[in-house]
Design a protein around this motif. Structure first.
Motif: not given
Length: 369
Positions: A280-299
């Motif tokens: 993940y780091e090699l590809l220069g990727l990072i994660t942001f997150l969204t959260a709520g009652p329906k789902e928590t998700r990493a993008w």
């Protein structure tokens, strides 16, 4: 966004065993060359403890992790650039990936044959690097010859052709010197040429040292690993040590039984977690997150992406109609325990189109659509 890492290496170095553990893909693993013919593909989740905490805070019904695609590619042998073994197929499969996880055998086992009948990580790396470089050299020479004919044109076409010829000559000189294309200094136009050519040695590389089981927790005790680590350092590449045999055993256990098994081995986590994060780091990727009652998700987004681009990962219309984003740092919401408390503490920020998203940002997008 979907990104691919190709798992490559000589035959019988543990590629398919590693892939099976990564993706539970059921790729055949056997003690003879070219066991993998068609590439096996598996999606793996990126380990991230933040999701569980956010799901707890928001009482989310489900958690959706970021993913990374791994491709198990047929073993390469000397002469692959000329079609030896499964060379042509192998090289074509690598071209379609974003980065390379190069599995290198760093263990002794007389029951598992080695194509060269000797365990030498540096020699193994050189075989693959040479074959990739030879194929890139062929590609670059063809591109130079094509543009050389266009240098006699008039106007801008001739100028572009001359630029490409000059750049290809730099690329060819680098490859002739035994150096990969990755790391070459280039302008934006030249970088576009590299992306178009998809040169194999331009792809970022992570070395995965497949060590013996008794070296899984202390790879530095292995002379083979130390040699590979020195090579990786000299080339500015990453390296992760795993025991494919142990990872295979872990993959067959239930999630509940894995911690105890790891503890008996003196390991804090599966080695594959480190491989995934390093990729993940090699590809220069990072994660942001969204959260709520329906789902928590990493993008997944590329490092340096701005707010509208992050919104576009969720839905293309969000990027087009982006107005602003509400942003909380994960650490703030983790420490305070609720979104309401983050707001009360003045730690919720309103960011506009020029905001560069940080890893771990918990975001909510406001759009005009």
């Amino acid at each position: 966004m979907t990104v691919k890492m190709g798992i490559v290496g000589l035959p019988n170095v543990g590629k398919s065993t590693l892939f099976n553990a990564l993706a539970s893909g059921g790729a055949e693993a056997a003690n003879f060359p070219f066991c993998t013919i068609e590439p096996n593909v598996g999606m793996v989740t990126v380990p991230d403890t933040r999701l569980a905490r956010l799901a707890e805070i928001y009482s989310s019904k489900e958690s959706l992790y970021a993913t990374l695609e791994f491709v198990d590619i047929a073993g390469l042998v000397k002469g692959a650039s000329q079609g030896e073994g499964l060379g042509n197929q192998f090289l074509a499969n690598i071209r379609e990936t974003d980065a390379i996880a190069h599995v290198v055998r760093c263990f002794e086992d007389e029951n598992i044959v080695h194509v060269s009948n000797t365990i030498d990580p540096i020699a193994d790396v050189d075989v693959i690097d040479t074959e990739l470089g030879l194929r890139d050299l062929e590609t670059a020479e063809k591109r130079r010859a094509k543009n050389a004919k266009l240098t006699k044109a008039v106007g801008n076409a001739a100028a572009v052709a001359k630029m490409e010829v000059a750049f290809m000559e730099r690329v060819i000189a680098r490859l002739d010197g035994g150096m990969p294309v990755r790391g070459i200094e280039c302008s934006d136009d030249e970088a576009n040429i590299l992306r178009e050519l998809q040169l194999l040695t331009a792809k970022p590389v992570l070395y995965v040292a497949n060590v013996a089981e008794d070296h899984a927790g202390s790879p530095e005790d292995s002379e083979h690993y130390r040699k590979l680590a020195e090579l990786a350092k000299a080339r500015g590449a990453g390296i992760v040590a795993v025991s494919a045999a142990i990872e295979s055993d872990i993959a067959q256990l239930s999630p509940e039984d894995r911690p105890e098994f790891l503890e008996t081995l003196g390991l804090e986590e599966p080695g594959l977690n480190r491989v995934i994060r390093a990729g993940y780091e090699l590809l220069g990727l990072i994660t942001f997150l969204t959260a709520g009652p329906k789902e928590t998700r990493a993008w997944t987004i590329r490092s340096g992406a701005k707010g509208p681009e992050a919104a576009g990962v969720i839905h293309s219309d969000f990027e087009k109609h982006f107005i602003r984003a509400e942003v909380m740092a994960y650490d703030a919401i983790d420490a305070l325990g609720s979104e309401a408390k983050v707001k009360a503490a003045g730690k919720l920020r309103i960011e506009g189109k020029e905001y560069v998203v940080a890893d771990g940002d918990v975001m909510n997008f406001l759009t005009s659509a």
